[in-house]
Design an enzyme around this catalytic site. Sequence first.
Site, PDB file in Angstrom:
ATOM      1  N   GLU A   1     123.278  76.298  44.423  1.00  0.00           N
ATOM      2  CA  GLU A   1     122.141  76.012  45.047  1.00  0.00           C
ATOM      3  C   GLU A   1     122.164  76.726  46.399  1.00  0.00           C
ATOM      4  O   GLU A   1     122.406  76.187  47.605  1.00  0.00           O
ATOM      5  CB  GLU A   1     121.880  74.398  45.352  1.00  0.00           C
ATOM      6  CG  GLU A   1     121.575  73.717  43.948  1.00  0.00           C
ATOM      7  CD  GLU A   1     121.298  72.320  44.263  1.00  0.00           C
ATOM      8  OE1 GLU A   1     121.482  71.736  45.449  1.00  0.00           O
ATOM      9  OE2 GLU A   1     120.760  71.619  43.400  1.00  0.00           O
TER      10      GLU A   1
ATOM     11  N   GLU B   1     120.576  72.138  36.027  1.00  0.00           N
ATOM     12  CA  GLU B   1     121.016  70.799  36.849  1.00  0.00           C
ATOM     13  C   GLU B   1     119.780  69.888  36.624  1.00  0.00           C
ATOM     14  O   GLU B   1     118.487  70.445  37.378  1.00  0.00           O
ATOM     15  CB  GLU B   1     121.592  70.933  38.228  1.00  0.00           C
ATOM     16  CG  GLU B   1     121.888  69.346  38.876  1.00  0.00           C
ATOM     17  CD  GLU B   1     122.720  69.693  39.940  1.00  0.00           C
ATOM     18  OE1 GLU B   1     123.333  70.275  40.264  1.00  0.00           O
ATOM     19  OE2 GLU B   1     122.204  69.103  41.048  1.00  0.00           O
TER      20      GLU B   1
END
Length: 694
Positions: free
Chosen positions: A520, A612
């Site tokens: 991320e 995710e």
Amino acid sequence: MRSRTLRVSLPVAAVAGVVVGLIAPTPTAAAPTRYEAESATISQGVVESNHAGFSGTGFVNYDNLTGSFVEFSVSTTQAGPATLTFRYANGTTADRPLTVTVNGSTAAASLSFPGTGAWTAWQSRTITANLNAGSNTVRAAATTANGGPNLDYLDVDVAAPAAEYQAESATITQGVVESNHAGFTGTGFVNYDNVVGSSVQFTVSGSGPATLIFRYANGTTTDRPMSIAVNGTVVAPGLSFPGTGAWTTWQTRVITANLNAGSNTIRATATTANGGPNLDKIDIGPGDEGQPPTVPTNLTVTGTTSSSISLSWTASTDDVGVVGYRVYEGSAVVASPAGTSATIGGLAPSTSHTYAVSALDAAGNESARSAPVTGTTRPAATGTPVAINGQLHVCGTKLCNQHNQPIQLRGMSTHGLQWYRQCVNNASLDALATNWTADVLRISMYIQEDGYETNPRFFTDLVHQIIEQVTARGMYAIVDWHMLDPGDPNFNLSRARTFFTEIAQRHNGKNNLLYEIANEPNGVTWSTVRSYAEQLIPVIRQNDPDTPILVGTRAWSSLGVSDGASETEVINNPVRAGNIMYTFHFYAASHGTEYLNTLSRAADRIPMFVTEFGTQTASGDGGNNFTRAQQYLDLMASKKISWVNWNYSDDFRSGAVFREGTCPNGPYTGTGPLKPAGVWVRDRINTPDNFPTG
């Protein structure tokens, strides 16, 4: 449930946001330098003094779990071999092995620390390892659920001092002296010209057998071999000087050679058009006496698949340093690893193979072979996701199987391995593969937050192990480089190069992997993320040309939406590489229509993979929004976007599928041990796959 790390040493320095204990060594009366365990960095252990016979002010009692460790900061004035002596007590009858790593590399895998008869009976275990000049880390990490022994101290005995010769003071042909990359000794280093024949020649004194230690840096991914000549005679043609990860990362290459009495010349000459590495110095140490290394011990089969067998063993020792190993099957050498593990691939299902291992030192001496061990490959998998789909690749905007047909994978992500690796075991993976019928497991390895950076060797080996376990069950494995804070992936670029080089080299024969290179990214522009990807992908492709690579998008893999941007920044400026996909993350209770529509539009233009998601808020906690989550799943099914749910653990948050206390003993099957989010996602994973084969 984060790991407890105790640092008790003074003074304390803050380096790059990490608190590091600086240990003051206590010299003993003899040659070794003593480092007390109670003054080291301790993770999951406590300092005690309730068993007599220790030195210093106490000893370290390891917590009873895998991964607890004591890490010493060791300083030496020279590079080269050193004797490491660990003083310990083990009042049980069970061995409490430790894996010893030096500067992140394994020096002794699962070194035995057997019972000593009582907690007040202290004994020693000794290994040899190469140390760098300056600061070094020596970590002793428990490898079983019993933890480690009580650890009293580490004695470090460095070999006789070496004579040092700086490259900048040598005779240089087609090269320049520079000082623009930190970490060199002396006043600088030599940057070779990028031509064959550029060289550095040292004039040294000595007599008889000698150890030559070259200190260098190579910030590329390409080997820069050099021919080493002593007094005009080549003693090491094409000696490898592989990439070190960065121009500021210095390593050593060691050989032995005979010197004449008096003056000698040692020339290091580039053998390719790339020239040589940056050369800092050469140290001349005592020579080899012709003794081979000790025989490797504890050769063990650590994993099997239908086509491979994985091995590990305890490191050998040697007076001039072990430089590698040979794995034999009969008279044939089937692997030549530098470390203490190897995977032999290309094997037939349900076949047995017997292996032995020998060690090599810098002088070319080879030890006798270890005691043999036999492993048997697993039967061929039939009907599993990997058996049906085989090697995956990107075709257009879709993930396609070996039949060139678009498919959708559905599965789970582990929680951070530094906290919840106890939830990743044979029983839980059996349940995921057969009771949940999952297609894929994402192996989530954090870099910071007590993760990879604290012990690269331990976490790399753990990922190796889980890859083998997932492979044996016929599922796909996503290797998740879980960078998060700091949000700039370039902060960990050097680490990523090192990690993915080893992963790709070890597993490039497998057909069930995907590499997620940036979890991320946040707080940076898309161009920064793209630059990172374009630097790392060639490193992977050098060792694994076929495995799909998943590239994180900015603003926490939201395609920029969480920073007010959109998917167009990626569409208009894609990563310049093939066989890649872009990742998107969402949490249904936080991310509504804007995020859903962004994913839908992006999937029509670029390959997308949701690595995710959760049914809760972005914290992974709070109430579930199953209605919104189902909207996402319906979209992903219609566009064949693969997905992975966060997370397969018993964390207290609502996003963890298991109830607290489920791990490590289970049960993992059925809905009994599941929270509401677990029941919901298991039901969705369990719906039939659609894997076209023609």
